[in-house]
Design a protein around this motif. Structure first.
Motif, mmCIF file in Angstrom:
data_model
loop_
_atom_site.group_PDB
_atom_site.id
_atom_site.type_symbol
_atom_site.label_atom_id
_atom_site.label_comp_id
_atom_site.label_asym_id
_atom_site.label_seq_id
_atom_site.Cartn_x
_atom_site.Cartn_y
_atom_site.Cartn_z
ATOM 1 N N HIS A 123 0.407 -0.757 0.304
ATOM 2 C CA HIS A 123 0.350 -0.275 0.465
ATOM 3 C C HIS A 123 1.092 1.196 0.175
ATOM 4 O O HIS A 123 0.400 2.220 -0.097
ATOM 5 N N GLY A 139 -6.586 7.359 -4.497
ATOM 6 C CA GLY A 139 -5.463 7.543 -5.085
ATOM 7 C C GLY A 139 -4.232 7.499 -3.984
ATOM 8 O O GLY A 139 -2.783 8.149 -3.959
ATOM 9 N N ASN A 173 -0.251 -2.009 -4.620
ATOM 10 C CA ASN A 173 -1.332 -1.459 -4.427
ATOM 11 C C ASN A 173 -1.025 0.413 -4.311
ATOM 12 O O ASN A 173 -2.140 1.351 -3.714
ATOM 13 N N ASN A 174 0.061 0.841 -3.821
ATOM 14 C CA ASN A 174 -0.131 2.404 -4.161
ATOM 15 C C ASN A 174 -0.390 3.197 -5.686
ATOM 16 O O ASN A 174 0.637 2.942 -6.718
ATOM 17 N N ASN A 175 -1.567 2.706 -5.704
ATOM 18 C CA ASN A 175 -1.702 3.298 -7.188
ATOM 19 C C ASN A 175 -2.286 4.869 -7.483
ATOM 20 O O ASN A 175 -3.078 5.897 -8.296
ATOM 21 N N ASP A 178 1.403 6.465 -11.790
ATOM 22 C CA ASP A 178 2.165 5.136 -12.074
ATOM 23 C C ASP A 178 2.717 4.568 -11.659
ATOM 24 O O ASP A 178 4.145 3.680 -11.613
ATOM 25 N N ALA A 180 2.290 2.530 -8.847
ATOM 26 C CA ALA A 180 2.426 0.938 -9.505
ATOM 27 C C ALA A 180 3.330 0.392 -9.728
ATOM 28 O O ALA A 180 3.895 -0.730 -9.632
ATOM 29 N N GLN A 181 2.740 0.191 -11.282
ATOM 30 C CA GLN A 181 3.818 -0.284 -12.804
ATOM 31 C C GLN A 181 5.282 0.276 -12.241
ATOM 32 O O GLN A 181 5.838 -0.574 -12.198
#
Length: 194
Positions: A123, A139, A173-175, A178, A180-181
């Protein structure tokens, strides 16, 4: 409306439709687990344990994972009881990496309770936004880009889970944006030794 308030015939229909919706994924071997994330107000009680068992029974044949969002599940001797319960029923424990020190913080217990799979959800560690009210989006709460050193430490812990479980699912889930990606790509390279 809360689950407890749903009429029995509607509960049956909801469970039937959910199982039908995910069955094609399972049949195609594209479904690793069904993750039940229980809300902060879901606290330890006999009824809560019974509800988890009901979920497992209704989705018999699916691998279930359990994520608790209330720290009382892990306070004192209860942590060992919860881990034993998950092991007994082959429920995968979800390890959560998140900011600590808040009333809403859940400790990361790096335990494998199901030999088939372990799950970790990242997270982020943004203490400025974790419990902040009035954010414009969820977010913002997860506005955190893990540093390389943090990911390296987490990779070691995930490898430890991997020595006890056949597979480990790592979910970022650190959304925010970008993040998380980007972190997932870094983490993948670390895990592959690239």
């Amino acid at each position: 409306m809360y689950y407890k308030d749903v009429p029995p015939e509607l509960k049956e229909e909801l469970w039937t439709r959910f199982a039908m919706a995910v069955e094609p994924l399972r049949a195609a071997q594209k479904l690793g687990v069904v993750l039940f994330q229980f809300p902060p107000w879901f606290v330890p009680s006999r009824a809560a344990f019974d509800h988890i068992l009901e979920c497992a029974e209704r989705l018999r044949g699916f691998q279930l994972a359990v994520e608790f969002r209330n720290r009382t599940w892990f306070e004192g001797d209860r942590a060992a009881q919860v881990m034993a319960f998950e092991r007994e029923h082959r429920l995968a424990h979800v390890v959560v990496d998140e900011p600590q020190g808040f009333a809403s913080s859940v400790p990361a217990l790096w335990e494998v309770t199901c030999p088939d799979v372990a799950i970790v959800r990242f997270h982020g560690r943004n203490t400025d936004t974790w419990d902040k009210k009035g954010l414009s989006s969820s977010g913002e709460r997860f506005n955190y880009l893990y540093a390389t050193a943090e990911l390296s430490d987490l990779a070691e812990k995930v490898r430890g889970l991997g020595r006890k479980a056949k597979s480990v699912h790592a979910v970022f889930n650190n959304n925010f944006g970008d993040y998380a990606q980007r972190n997932a790509a870094q983490f993948r390279q670390m895990m592959l030794g690239l």
